[in-house]
Scaffold this motif. Sequence first.
Motif, PDB file in Angstrom:
ATOM      1  N   ASP A 257      19.670  16.166   9.059  1.00 56.07           N
ATOM      2  CA  ASP A 257      19.938  16.733   7.733  1.00 56.07           C
ATOM      3  C   ASP A 257      20.018  15.623   6.685  1.00 56.07           C
ATOM      4  O   ASP A 257      19.554  15.790   5.541  1.00 56.07           O
ATOM      5  CB  ASP A 257      21.243  17.533   7.740  1.00 56.07           C
ATOM      6  N   ASP A 258      20.610  14.495   7.063  1.00 56.65           N
ATOM      7  CA  ASP A 258      20.676  13.354   6.144  1.00 56.65           C
ATOM      8  C   ASP A 258      19.274  12.839   5.824  1.00 56.65           C
ATOM      9  O   ASP A 258      18.988  12.452   4.682  1.00 56.65           O
ATOM     10  CB  ASP A 258      21.509  12.225   6.750  1.00 56.65           C
ATOM     11  N   ILE A 259      18.421  12.830   6.835  1.00 48.55           N
ATOM     12  CA  ILE A 259      17.039  12.404   6.607  1.00 48.55           C
ATOM     13  C   ILE A 259      16.340  13.360   5.656  1.00 48.55           C
ATOM     14  O   ILE A 259      15.626  12.936   4.723  1.00 48.55           O
ATOM     15  CB  ILE A 259      16.269  12.305   7.942  1.00 48.55           C
ATOM     16  N   ASP A 260      16.521  14.645   5.860  1.00 46.27           N
ATOM     17  CA  ASP A 260      15.886  15.637   4.983  1.00 46.27           C
ATOM     18  C   ASP A 260      16.308  15.439   3.533  1.00 46.27           C
ATOM     19  O   ASP A 260      15.480  15.506   2.609  1.00 46.27           O
ATOM     20  CB  ASP A 260      16.240  17.052   5.440  1.00 46.27           C
ATOM     21  N   ALA A 261      17.601  15.167   3.322  1.00 45.26           N
ATOM     22  CA  ALA A 261      18.091  14.951   1.954  1.00 45.26           C
ATOM     23  C   ALA A 261      17.483  13.684   1.347  1.00 45.26           C
ATOM     24  O   ALA A 261      17.099  13.666   0.158  1.00 45.26           O
ATOM     25  CB  ALA A 261      19.617  14.862   1.959  1.00 45.26           C
ATOM     26  N   TYR A 262      17.392  12.644   2.140  1.00 45.99           N
ATOM     27  CA  TYR A 262      16.801  11.368   1.703  1.00 45.99           C
ATOM     28  C   TYR A 262      15.335  11.556   1.328  1.00 45.99           C
ATOM     29  O   TYR A 262      14.884  11.115   0.259  1.00 45.99           O
ATOM     30  CB  TYR A 262      16.955  10.369   2.840  1.00 45.99           C
ATOM     31  N   VAL A 263      14.594  12.232   2.192  1.00 48.76           N
ATOM     32  CA  VAL A 263      13.173  12.471   1.955  1.00 48.76           C
ATOM     33  C   VAL A 263      12.981  13.311   0.699  1.00 48.76           C
ATOM     34  O   VAL A 263      12.111  13.027  -0.134  1.00 48.76           O
ATOM     35  CB  VAL A 263      12.530  13.149   3.181  1.00 48.76           C
ATOM     36  N   ASP A 264      13.799  14.336   0.524  1.00 50.51           N
ATOM     37  CA  ASP A 264      13.700  15.183  -0.669  1.00 50.51           C
ATOM     38  C   ASP A 264      13.969  14.383  -1.936  1.00 50.51           C
ATOM     39  O   ASP A 264      13.277  14.542  -2.958  1.00 50.51           O
ATOM     40  CB  ASP A 264      14.685  16.348  -0.576  1.00 50.51           C
ATOM     41  N   ASP A 265      14.972  13.513  -1.887  1.00 49.83           N
ATOM     42  CA  ASP A 265      15.302  12.685  -3.054  1.00 49.83           C
ATOM     43  C   ASP A 265      14.137  11.774  -3.438  1.00 49.83           C
ATOM     44  O   ASP A 265      13.759  11.690  -4.612  1.00 49.83           O
ATOM     45  CB  ASP A 265      16.537  11.828  -2.756  1.00 49.83           C
ATOM     46  N   LEU A 266      13.578  11.075  -2.450  1.00 49.00           N
ATOM     47  CA  LEU A 266      12.511  10.124  -2.751  1.00 49.00           C
ATOM     48  C   LEU A 266      11.239  10.828  -3.197  1.00 49.00           C
ATOM     49  O   LEU A 266      10.514  10.335  -4.070  1.00 49.00           O
ATOM     50  CB  LEU A 266      12.231   9.240  -1.538  1.00 49.00           C
ATOM     51  N   THR A 267      10.964  11.988  -2.616  1.00 43.44           N
ATOM     52  CA  THR A 267       9.797  12.758  -3.037  1.00 43.44           C
ATOM     53  C   THR A 267       9.948  13.220  -4.480  1.00 43.44           C
ATOM     54  O   THR A 267       9.000  13.150  -5.275  1.00 43.44           O
ATOM     55  CB  THR A 267       9.600  13.976  -2.117  1.00 43.44           C
ATOM     56  N   ALA A 268      11.148  13.655  -4.845  1.00 46.01           N
ATOM     57  CA  ALA A 268      11.400  14.071  -6.219  1.00 46.01           C
ATOM     58  C   ALA A 268      11.301  12.896  -7.189  1.00 46.01           C
ATOM     59  O   ALA A 268      10.751  13.027  -8.296  1.00 46.01           O
ATOM     60  CB  ALA A 268      12.785  14.715  -6.321  1.00 46.01           C
ATOM     61  N   LEU A 269      11.812  11.740  -6.772  1.00 44.15           N
ATOM     62  CA  LEU A 269      11.734  10.552  -7.622  1.00 44.15           C
ATOM     63  C   LEU A 269      10.291  10.133  -7.840  1.00 44.15           C
ATOM     64  O   LEU A 269       9.896   9.767  -8.955  1.00 44.15           O
ATOM     65  CB  LEU A 269      12.535   9.411  -6.988  1.00 44.15           C
TER      66      LEU A 269
ATOM     67  N   GLU B 283       0.807  -1.223   0.000  1.00 45.30           N
ATOM     68  CA  GLU B 283       0.000   0.000   0.000  1.00 45.30           C
ATOM     69  C   GLU B 283       0.839   1.272   0.000  1.00 45.30           C
ATOM     70  O   GLU B 283       0.320   2.367  -0.284  1.00 45.30           O
ATOM     71  CB  GLU B 283      -0.960   0.013   1.195  1.00 45.30           C
ATOM     72  N   TYR B 284       2.117   1.179   0.304  1.00 45.48           N
ATOM     73  CA  TYR B 284       2.992   2.350   0.317  1.00 45.48           C
ATOM     74  C   TYR B 284       3.391   2.732  -1.106  1.00 45.48           C
ATOM     75  O   TYR B 284       3.492   1.881  -1.997  1.00 45.48           O
ATOM     76  CB  TYR B 284       4.286   2.067   1.089  1.00 45.48           C
ATOM     77  N   ASP B 285       3.679   4.013  -1.309  1.00 44.87           N
ATOM     78  CA  ASP B 285       4.436   4.457  -2.469  1.00 44.87           C
ATOM     79  C   ASP B 285       5.587   5.324  -1.961  1.00 44.87           C
ATOM     80  O   ASP B 285       5.737   5.532  -0.746  1.00 44.87           O
ATOM     81  CB  ASP B 285       3.559   5.180  -3.497  1.00 44.87           C
ATOM     82  N   LEU B 286       6.412   5.820  -2.865  1.00 43.33           N
ATOM     83  CA  LEU B 286       7.603   6.563  -2.441  1.00 43.33           C
ATOM     84  C   LEU B 286       7.250   7.812  -1.642  1.00 43.33           C
ATOM     85  O   LEU B 286       7.909   8.137  -0.659  1.00 43.33           O
ATOM     86  CB  LEU B 286       8.439   6.954  -3.664  1.00 43.33           C
ATOM     87  N   ALA B 287       6.197   8.521  -2.071  1.00 45.70           N
ATOM     88  CA  ALA B 287       5.831   9.750  -1.380  1.00 45.70           C
ATOM     89  C   ALA B 287       5.348   9.461   0.032  1.00 45.70           C
ATOM     90  O   ALA B 287       5.727  10.161   0.989  1.00 45.70           O
ATOM     91  CB  ALA B 287       4.751  10.494  -2.167  1.00 45.70           C
ATOM     92  N   TYR B 288       4.530   8.429   0.200  1.00 43.30           N
ATOM     93  CA  TYR B 288       4.026   8.099   1.534  1.00 43.30           C
ATOM     94  C   TYR B 288       5.158   7.609   2.430  1.00 43.30           C
ATOM     95  O   TYR B 288       5.265   8.015   3.597  1.00 43.30           O
ATOM     96  CB  TYR B 288       2.939   7.034   1.444  1.00 43.30           C
TER      97      TYR B 288
END
Length: 300
Positions: free
Chosen positions: A246-258, A219-224
């Motif tokens: 900060d590492d988490i923020d970068a990871y979250v930004d990457d996956l949201t963009a993908l 049920e998950y997708d990358l954004a969720y």
Amino acid sequence: MMRAATLRRSLSTTAKTLRVVVVDGYAQKSRDEFVARGMPFASGLYQDMLVANAPRGVRLEFETIFPCSDDYVPPSDDALAAFDAAAFTGSSYSAYAPDVDVARQVDLMRRTFDCGVSSFGSCWGIQIAAVALGGRVELSPNGREVGFGRKVALTPEGRGHPMYAGKKSCFHAFMSHSDEVSVVPPGAVVTSGNDHSRVQAMAVTRNGTESWFVQYHPEYDLAYYASLIAGRKERMTAMGFFRSEDDIDAYVDDLTALHAAGLEARKDVAWKYGVDEDVYDADVRQCEVRNWLKYRASLK
């Protein structure tokens, strides 16, 4: 507490109707946190997934149960038996915890089997199914499996099982669990596993009806998933998955963009994190759910 909603895949007057009860396994506190972060409830994710995968000509009618609510009243056996199918979401609980919310859900799962209702569940769903049927759930000796669970492989039984019709023999999937099924209940068939957890999926037949459960989260997708990680910064750094927020923020930004751009447009991010169609493409990720709905519709 039970809430009703109707979602239609087809407007045809000759469509089959499947009545589905969705059991939201999260505590009120967790649901409040979802609301505060602007995220949907797990039950909402499940309804969306089920509607997206309903066979053509099949209409789904939903009722949602929140067993962890103070005003929860367990449905009667007659009410449960009137449903064609049941879907069990994830949860923040452990199936072995001495908590009334856990006991309520294990009892509900057990009675669902007794009533001959076909169920599908992820993560928490497979764990309370195991406990309800006499198996065991324990903290994994391999620690937490979170993010992209790697190399989930079909067992010999899984390769020929309708749960995995059209699925690759080895795949990645969204994971978020510390507990695992350590003792398989009598009569259950393990259909997939990986190096982290031997039981990544199982099938159970009770009262002539099959139920399917997975440890991972179709049920998950990358954004969720990115939103989940963003809301768990302290926990994720404490467990050592990230060195800093900060590492988490970068990871979250990457996956949201993908998620927004797609695998080809952001090939750099996909390569960086090893993301492919197994987790990005809903048709691939939710194959097991689609097969379950086909199975259940065939019984009508």
